[in-house]
Design a protein around this motif. Structure first.
Motif, PDB file in Angstrom:
ATOM      1  N   LEU A 256       0.990  -1.240  -0.127  1.00 18.52           N
ATOM      2  CA  LEU A 256      -0.012  -0.091  -0.002  1.00 18.52           C
ATOM      3  C   LEU A 256       0.871   1.267  -0.028  1.00 18.52           C
ATOM      4  N   GLU A 257       1.906   1.257   0.734  1.00 22.49           N
ATOM      5  CA  GLU A 257       2.908   2.269   0.745  1.00 22.49           C
ATOM      6  C   GLU A 257       3.436   2.781  -0.627  1.00 22.49           C
ATOM      7  N   ALA A 258       4.075   1.393  -1.326  1.00 23.39           N
ATOM      8  CA  ALA A 258       4.452   1.691  -2.673  1.00 23.39           C
ATOM      9  C   ALA A 258       3.468   2.056  -3.672  1.00 23.39           C
ATOM     10  N   LEU A 259       2.042   1.617  -3.442  1.00 23.07           N
ATOM     11  CA  LEU A 259       1.032   2.164  -4.403  1.00 23.07           C
ATOM     12  C   LEU A 259       0.797   3.567  -4.160  1.00 23.07           C
ATOM     13  N   GLY A 260       1.047   4.176  -3.018  1.00 22.91           N
ATOM     14  CA  GLY A 260       0.881   5.752  -2.651  1.00 22.91           C
ATOM     15  C   GLY A 260      -0.521   6.185  -2.763  1.00 22.91           C
ATOM     16  N   GLY A 261      -1.369   5.244  -2.528  1.00 26.98           N
ATOM     17  CA  GLY A 261      -2.895   5.484  -2.454  1.00 26.98           C
ATOM     18  C   GLY A 261      -3.393   6.281  -1.318  1.00 26.98           C
TER      19      GLY A 261
ATOM     20  N   ILE B 204     -15.015 -18.655  -1.660  1.00 25.61           N
ATOM     21  CA  ILE B 204     -15.664 -17.170  -2.165  1.00 25.61           C
ATOM     22  C   ILE B 204     -15.544 -16.540  -0.831  1.00 25.61           C
ATOM     23  N   LEU B 205     -15.241 -15.121  -0.910  1.00 27.35           N
ATOM     24  CA  LEU B 205     -15.204 -14.109   0.091  1.00 27.35           C
ATOM     25  C   LEU B 205     -15.965 -13.032  -0.359  1.00 27.35           C
ATOM     26  N   LEU B 206     -16.930 -12.506   0.320  1.00 28.83           N
ATOM     27  CA  LEU B 206     -17.763 -11.542  -0.130  1.00 28.83           C
ATOM     28  C   LEU B 206     -17.529 -10.360   0.593  1.00 28.83           C
ATOM     29  N   THR B 207     -17.124  -9.051  -0.036  1.00 29.55           N
ATOM     30  CA  THR B 207     -16.698  -7.929   0.609  1.00 29.55           C
ATOM     31  C   THR B 207     -16.922  -6.617  -0.170  1.00 29.55           C
ATOM     32  N   GLU B 208     -16.815  -5.431   0.204  1.00 30.94           N
ATOM     33  CA  GLU B 208     -16.913  -4.137  -0.315  1.00 30.94           C
ATOM     34  C   GLU B 208     -15.404  -3.649  -0.257  1.00 30.94           C
ATOM     35  N   ASP B 209     -14.596  -4.424   0.026  1.00 33.93           N
ATOM     36  CA  ASP B 209     -13.099  -3.774   0.276  1.00 33.93           C
ATOM     37  C   ASP B 209     -12.265  -4.433  -0.755  1.00 33.93           C
ATOM     38  N   SER B 210     -11.830  -3.514  -1.649  1.00 31.40           N
ATOM     39  CA  SER B 210     -10.951  -4.048  -2.763  1.00 31.40           C
ATOM     40  C   SER B 210      -9.563  -4.198  -2.538  1.00 31.40           C
ATOM     41  N   ASP B 211      -9.241  -3.828  -1.386  1.00 31.67           N
ATOM     42  CA  ASP B 211      -7.836  -4.033  -1.006  1.00 31.67           C
ATOM     43  C   ASP B 211      -7.522  -5.647  -0.707  1.00 31.67           C
ATOM     44  N   ILE B 212      -8.651  -6.316  -0.395  1.00 33.71           N
ATOM     45  CA  ILE B 212      -8.359  -7.848  -0.003  1.00 33.71           C
ATOM     46  C   ILE B 212      -7.964  -8.587  -1.446  1.00 33.71           C
ATOM     47  N   GLU B 213      -8.273  -8.000  -2.566  1.00 30.74           N
ATOM     48  CA  GLU B 213      -7.751  -8.648  -3.667  1.00 30.74           C
ATOM     49  C   GLU B 213      -6.346  -8.582  -3.597  1.00 30.74           C
ATOM     50  N   LEU B 214      -5.492  -7.494  -3.017  1.00 31.00           N
ATOM     51  CA  LEU B 214      -4.080  -7.580  -3.023  1.00 31.00           C
ATOM     52  C   LEU B 214      -3.812  -8.456  -1.919  1.00 31.00           C
TER      53      LEU B 214
END
Length: 217
Positions: free
Chosen positions: A96-101, A142-152
Motif C-alpha cells: 500500500l505504501e508503494a502504491l501511494g494511494g 468465495i469471500l464477499l466484501t466491499e473492500d477492494s484491498d482484499i484482492e491485493l
C-alpha cells in the motif's frame, strides 16, 4: 448444485442490508445463489457483535461463526497462522505504501499482553488478514466484501503461502446481483433487483444490471 459456505465481512453485510434496515435482502440474494454465510470469529467479536441485527442473524443460526479450532487444529497450526499473519500484514503495508494511494496502514504493533486476536483498529485491515488466512487454511472458494484491498492481500497470500492450485474468488454486492441477473431461472424479479441496488446506493449500476437481465431473459 449444493449450497456453498462463503465468507462474509461487515462492510458487505452493511451495504447489502442498507445498514441493517433491509436484513431480508441478505437472505434473498444469498439464497438465490445457494450461498451460506460464515464469518471469522475475529470479525464477529470485534465488528458484527456491535450490531444487534447481525447478532440476531448469528443467534438464529443464519450466519455461522467459524471457530478457531476449525482451522487451527493444534499448536503448530496456531503458530504458523500467527507467523503468516505478521508476514501478510507487513507485506500489505509495504504494498500500500508503494502504491501511494489514500489508504495506508501502520506497522503491526502488539502491546504487552495483547495478541492479533484481541486488538482491533478501525481501517487497519487487521480483519482482512484474518479472513484471508482462514480462507486459505480452509480452502474456501468465495469471500464477499466491499473492500477492494482484499484482492491485493489474496495475491500476497497466494505467493507467500504457496497455495498451489487453490484460488479464492472475491465478489462485492453489485457483482452478486449481476450473477443473479444472469440466471435464467432467477426467482428474484428485475424490479426486486432494482430495489436492492437502490437500497445499496448503487443507482448507477441499475441500467447495466438491467441490460444483463434482458440478455438472459
Amino acid at each position: 448444485m449444493g449450497k456453498t459456505e462463503v465468507i462474509v465481512d461487515t462492510c458487505f453485510l452493511q451495504k447489502l442490508s442498507s445498514e441493517g434496515k433491509m436484513i431480508d435482502n441478505i437472505k434473498k440474494v444469498l439464497a438465490e445463489l445457494e450461498y451460506m454465510p460464515v464469518v471469522h470469529p475475529y470479525i464477529f467479536e470485534h465488528e458484527l457483535s456491535l450490531h444487534s441485527y447481525f447478532i440476531r442473524l448469528v443467534e438464529e443460526g443464519y450466519i455461522r461463526v467459524i471457530q478457531y479450532n476449525e482451522f487451527q487444529k493444534d499448536a503448530s497450526d496456531q503458530q504458523s497462522y500467527e507467523a503468516y499473519y505478521e508476514i501478510l500484514y507487513e507485506d500489505m503495508r509495504l504494498a500500500l505504501e508503494a502504491l501511494g494511494g489514500p489508504k495506508q496502514i501502520e506497522k503491526l504493533s502488539l502491546h504487552k499482553g495483547h495478541t492479533i486476536y484481541d486488538i482491533h483498529k478501525q481501517g487497519s485491515s487487521m480483519g482482512d488478514v484474518h479472513m484471508i488466512l482462514m480462507a486459505s487454511y480452509l480452502q474456501m472458494p468465495i469471500l464477499l466484501t466491499e473492500d477492494s484491498d482484499i484482492e491485493l492481500l489474496r495475491d500476497i497470500a497466494k505467493r507467500r503461502m504457496r497455495l498451489g492450485q487453490y484460488s479464492l474468488q472475491i465478489l462485492n454486492g453489485v457483482q452478486l446481483i449481476e450473477k443473479i441477473a444472469q440466471k435464467r431461472d432467477s426467482t428474484i424479479t428485475v424490479k426486486e433487483i432494482e430495489a436492492i441496488l437502490k437500497g445499496m446506493k448503487e443507482r448507477g449500476a441499475v441500467s447495466d444490471i438491467k441490460a444483463v437481465w434482458r440478455e438472459n431473459h
